[in-house]
Design a protein around this motif. Sequence first.
Motif, short mmCIF file in Angstrom:
data_model
loop_
_atom_site.label_atom_id
_atom_site.label_comp_id
_atom_site.label_asym_id
_atom_site.label_seq_id
_atom_site.Cartn_x
_atom_site.Cartn_y
_atom_site.Cartn_z
N UNK A 68 21.80 -11.64 0.49
CA UNK A 68 20.87 -10.55 0.29
C UNK A 68 19.58 -10.53 0.84
N UNK A 69 18.95 -9.38 1.48
CA UNK A 69 17.64 -9.73 1.83
C UNK A 69 16.70 -9.72 0.67
N UNK A 70 15.37 -10.06 0.72
CA UNK A 70 14.67 -10.32 -0.53
C UNK A 70 13.23 -9.80 0.15
N UNK A 71 12.39 -9.58 -0.73
CA UNK A 71 11.08 -8.98 -0.36
C UNK A 71 10.28 -8.43 -1.49
N UNK A 72 9.02 -8.11 -1.29
CA UNK A 72 8.24 -7.45 -2.50
C UNK A 72 8.06 -6.09 -2.07
N UNK A 73 8.23 -5.53 -3.35
CA UNK A 73 7.95 -3.83 -3.22
C UNK A 73 6.79 -3.68 -4.15
N UNK A 74 5.64 -3.67 -3.45
CA UNK A 74 5.31 -4.20 -2.29
C UNK A 74 4.12 -5.26 -2.75
N UNK A 75 3.99 -6.23 -1.61
CA UNK A 75 2.80 -7.25 -1.43
C UNK A 75 1.48 -6.38 -1.55
N UNK A 76 0.49 -7.13 -2.44
CA UNK A 76 -0.81 -6.24 -2.43
C UNK A 76 -1.61 -6.88 -1.34
N UNK A 77 -2.18 -6.06 -0.11
CA UNK A 77 -2.74 -6.84 0.89
C UNK A 77 -3.90 -7.47 0.52
N UNK A 78 -4.70 -7.00 -0.63
CA UNK A 78 -5.85 -7.60 -1.14
C UNK A 78 -5.83 -9.08 -1.76
N UNK A 79 -4.72 -9.60 -1.98
CA UNK A 79 -4.59 -10.73 -2.67
C UNK A 79 -4.75 -12.13 -1.77
N UNK A 80 -4.50 -11.68 -0.49
CA UNK A 80 -4.20 -13.00 0.29
C UNK A 80 -4.86 -12.62 1.75
N UNK A 81 -5.54 -13.68 2.09
CA UNK A 81 -6.00 -13.50 3.64
C UNK A 81 -4.61 -13.16 4.51
N UNK A 82 -4.98 -12.39 5.39
CA UNK A 82 -3.87 -11.81 6.44
C UNK A 82 -2.98 -12.91 7.04
N UNK A 83 -3.70 -14.00 7.52
CA UNK A 83 -3.35 -14.85 8.34
C UNK A 83 -2.33 -15.94 7.30
N UNK A 84 -3.05 -16.10 5.93
CA UNK A 84 -2.01 -16.97 5.17
C UNK A 84 -0.84 -15.95 4.89
#
Length: 255
Positions: A68-84
């Motif tokens: 099965x594929x996995x993921x977040x619906x959805x990740x919050x962009x604000x919570x983590x540095x984009x590169x991280x």
Amino acid sequence: MTIRIGIQLHPQHADYRALREAVSTAEDLGADIAFNWDHFFPLYGDPDGKHFECWTMLGAWAEQTSRIEIGALVTCNSYRNPELLADMARTVDHISGGRLVLGIGSGWKQKDYDEYGYDFGTAGSRLDDLAESLPRIEARLAKLNPQPTRPIPVLVGGGGVKKTLPLVARHATIWHSFGDLDEFTRKSAILDGLCADAGRDPGEIERSVGVPDGDPAEVGPAFVDAGVGLFTVGVGGPDYDLTQLRSWLDWRNRL
């Protein structure tokens, strides 16, 4: 068009064992993708009830599952540095053997921001931050060693015409709509035009919705005719009743 069925397991009001069993069962039943969400507190029920963090859970799911594929619906962009976040996504991509979907959005739940010390800003400023972050994520993914096992699919959720849909047209491989059929149809047509403006084939972007109320055989076909390829069932704790998932999988399997 291939029809896929997903499940969003709300990581709240449950022990982790129940979540672990639910994602295993969803995979065994034939679901195509399992999502969680990226919040720090429950979204309904007791606001201070049990809740688990998104990305550590995705790492566990990556090891636990095999198809099965996995993921977040959805990740919050604000919570983590984009590169991280790019590095986290690449790592979970490798752990899972190439099954991660990077779902991302601009964020909206003020309690999360306030309790964890993030600047809430405005809806517009958060979308501007997302617009800045997406190219940074793409650039970091291109620099990482080892590279992701595949071009990681990017899911962007939301339907704002001025800011969100242009980001979908430029960066996403999946668009998740939160509207009803009429709104989905209208926004999907707008997205097609934005894809043309961006030099992209709109057929490159899979259209996704949460499952509508009703019998899948009665409500599903109209969404398929409108271009939806991914339907996602939402299920909460503590027991994770998968009856609705089974119903949608049965409908999909009869097509």
